[in-house]
Design an enzyme around this catalytic site. Structure first.
Site, mmCIF file in Angstrom:
data_model
loop_
_atom_site.group_PDB
_atom_site.id
_atom_site.type_symbol
_atom_site.label_atom_id
_atom_site.label_comp_id
_atom_site.label_asym_id
_atom_site.label_seq_id
_atom_site.Cartn_x
_atom_site.Cartn_y
_atom_site.Cartn_z
ATOM 1 N N HIS A 60 0.836 -1.206 0.000
ATOM 2 C CA HIS A 60 0.000 0.000 0.000
ATOM 3 C C HIS A 60 0.872 1.258 0.000
ATOM 4 C CE1 HIS A 60 -3.860 1.929 1.911
ATOM 5 N NE2 HIS A 60 -3.162 2.841 1.276
ATOM 6 N N ASN A 94 -5.483 5.735 -6.529
ATOM 7 C CA ASN A 94 -6.160 7.036 -6.373
ATOM 8 C C ASN A 94 -5.321 8.178 -6.936
ATOM 9 O OD1 ASN A 94 -4.292 6.793 -4.294
ATOM 10 N ND2 ASN A 94 -5.466 8.071 -2.885
ATOM 11 N N ASP A 153 -9.220 2.773 -2.420
ATOM 12 C CA ASP A 153 -8.560 3.369 -1.256
ATOM 13 C C ASP A 153 -8.386 4.879 -1.384
ATOM 14 O OD1 ASP A 153 -7.089 3.037 1.335
ATOM 15 O OD2 ASP A 153 -5.587 4.066 0.149
ATOM 16 N N HIS A 180 -10.629 -0.093 2.288
ATOM 17 C CA HIS A 180 -10.268 0.898 3.303
ATOM 18 C C HIS A 180 -11.492 0.989 4.208
ATOM 19 C CE1 HIS A 180 -9.451 5.461 4.126
ATOM 20 N NE2 HIS A 180 -10.664 5.231 4.562
ATOM 21 N N ASP A 333 1.147 2.477 3.834
ATOM 22 C CA ASP A 333 0.217 3.567 3.498
ATOM 23 C C ASP A 333 1.000 4.857 3.260
ATOM 24 O OD1 ASP A 333 -2.026 5.023 2.908
ATOM 25 O OD2 ASP A 333 -2.898 4.957 4.914
ATOM 26 N N HIS A 337 2.676 14.190 0.643
ATOM 27 C CA HIS A 337 1.924 15.393 0.266
ATOM 28 C C HIS A 337 2.893 16.536 0.081
ATOM 29 C CE1 HIS A 337 -2.117 13.849 0.769
ATOM 30 N NE2 HIS A 337 -1.776 13.313 1.925
HETATM 31 ZN ZN LIG Z 1 -6.837 4.212 2.994
#
Ligand SMILES: [Zn+2]
Length: 459
Positions: A60, A94, A153, A180, A333, A337
């Site tokens: 992930h 995503n 997700d 998720h 995860d 950013h």
């Molecule tokens: Zn997530």
């Protein structure tokens, strides 16, 4: 292709359940010899120094290409992965546009080739068109193109009916649906884990029930689908609460085909960190506002993540779930950013932690803290994730210190700590709660597919 002759190290091989003193030889990119030492030869070698393990697999990771290359590109994401000891990474869909058709996957693979990185890039496809939750994506076409699973997700699969169909179709294709788990009706406007810390800081609470309710829903649907489609598989990602883990443990006991992962930050960090505290989850007790614990400013948006950092009891439950096998894998995860998306007030900041380079340090901190064995920690970063997505990896069947296989290994020194800083992180995302902290286990060398993916500068 790489040649390497490393004598007198601590080898960890979860695929054979073995760890101990040993030596490895890599010739022309092939792991030619793995030799276990004993007796006199092994004298003085222990698990606190240089360790050799199979390259890690991340189930992930968010690369922001296409669409938000200021935050991460595939090249910077793969470089960060190698710096973290990862040699296989599953990108999440995503992006903008979302990975909901094979063309996006082809572009990602092209970018990986251009990057020159030997780290293996795998990807999950979206469950629904544009991840909008309304129309099932063309799962068959995505499977043919090579995705390793399906997920919306960033968000849950909102519609129970669509999740039901997705589990059935994906199951027929032999792939998992990666959900998720979040009941968004319970998290609207939520900012921090619902509890004492959020109340005192005046942040809107994010209840554990939002995750537990979603896990319960997903498991009920899975139980229903699996009667007709025995191949259906559900993977729950970034599970963060004791309550969710109890449901998953019970479901596994009943034989449901469910797996799950936990993140390094949910194992080691807690909601105290939002208040400025800096101590590991397993060290937390008593007043979180005592002077020697609160050493940083409150409301640091680097702590904002979905699901939120939880209370110490939930973090310790995640560690226990790893130890007893309820949690199958550690997944980062990794959510880089750009600064503009984080340099705003806490509640308005983007969710996510740039975590692929600090994952090993957090896992080793848990090992040092007596919360996890080294072997189990490495297993959850290698064989565990391989059992979920591994059949589509170039490493299928050889995730371990396997003689004759193309070398996919990480070498790190547990005795060498390093300081987390924006300069040292290779990810474009500098959003880490660990800035300024010392972590154990500097990565010295990462070899992926027989080629050097990362080599530490001389210390
Ligand atoms: Zn997530």
């Amino acid at each position: 292709m790489t040649d390497l002759d490393l004598s007198r190290a601590w080898l960890v091989d979860p695929s054979s359940g073995r760890e101990g003193p040993g030596e490895i030889v890599v010739t022309d990119g092939i792991l030619e010899a793995v030799t276990w030492l004993d007796g006199e030869d092994a004298a003085g070698i222990d698990a606190t120094g240089v360790v050799v393990a199979p390259g890690f697999i991340d189930l992930h990771a968010h690369h922001r290409e296409p669409g938000n290359e200021d935050a991460e590109t595939i090249a910077s994401g793969l470089a960060a992965a190698a710096h973290g000891g990862f040699t296989t990474v599953c990108a999440m869909p995503n992006t903008t546009p979302a990975l909901d058709e094979p063309g996006v996957l082809a572009a990602m693979h092209a970018a990986a080739i251009v990057s020159g990185s030997p780290v293996e890039l795998l990807a999950h496809g979206a469950v629904t068109v544009r991840r909008e939750g309304e129309t099932l994506a063309a799962l068959g076409e995505l499977a043919d193109a090579g995705v390793v699973g399906f997920t919306d997700d960033g968000a849950p699969v909102r519609s129970p009916a669509i999740l039901r169909n997705a589990l059935a179709y994906a199951g027929a294709l032999g792939l998992p649906v990666v959900d998720h788990p979040e009941d968004a009706n319970l998290t609207e406007g939520a900012e921090a884990n619902d509890g004492l810390i959020a109340t005192v800081l005046g942040l809107r609470g994010w209840p554990v029930a939002a995750e537990e309710a979603a896990v319960g829903r997903d498991l009920a649907i899975l139980a229903d689908v699996v009667r007709d489609v025995p191949g259906a598989r559900l993977h729950l990602t970034h599970v963060s609460t004791a309550a969710s883990l109890r449901l998953i443990r019970a479901a596994k006991t009943m034989g449901l085909p469910v797996t799950c992962d936990v993140t390094p930050h949910h194992l080691a960090l807690t909601d105290e960190w939002v208040a400025g505290a800096r101590r590991w989850a397993w060290e937390a007790s008593g007043d979180p506002w005592s002077d020697d614990v609160v050493i940083a400013a409150a409301y640091d948006s680097a702590m904002r993540v979905n699901p939120p950092l939880r209370c110490p009891e939930d973090a310790v439950a995640c560690l226990a779930a790893l130890a007893d096998g309820t949690a199958d894998a550690i997944a980062t995860d990794h959510a880089p950013h750009s600064e503009v998306d984080k340099a705003v007030e806490f509640g308005a900041a983007a969710n996510g932690i740039s975590g692929i380079e600090t994952a090993l340090g957090l896992v080793l901190s848990a090992v040092d803290g007596g919360q996890l064995t080294l072997l189990r920690g490495i297993e959850a970063l290698t064989s565990g994730p391989a059992s979920i997505v591994g059949t589509r990896s170039r490493r299928a069947g050889s995730v371990g210190l396997v003689e004759g296989a193309s070398a996919d290994i990480v070498i790190f020194d547990r005795a060498e700590a390093w300081t987390v800083s924006s300069e040292i992180l290779m990810s474009r995302g500098k959003n880490t709660p660990l800035a300024g902290m010392r972590l154990p286990g500097r990565v010295l060398l990462t070899i992926a597919g027989g080629r050097i993916a990362y080599e530490a500068p001389e210390a």
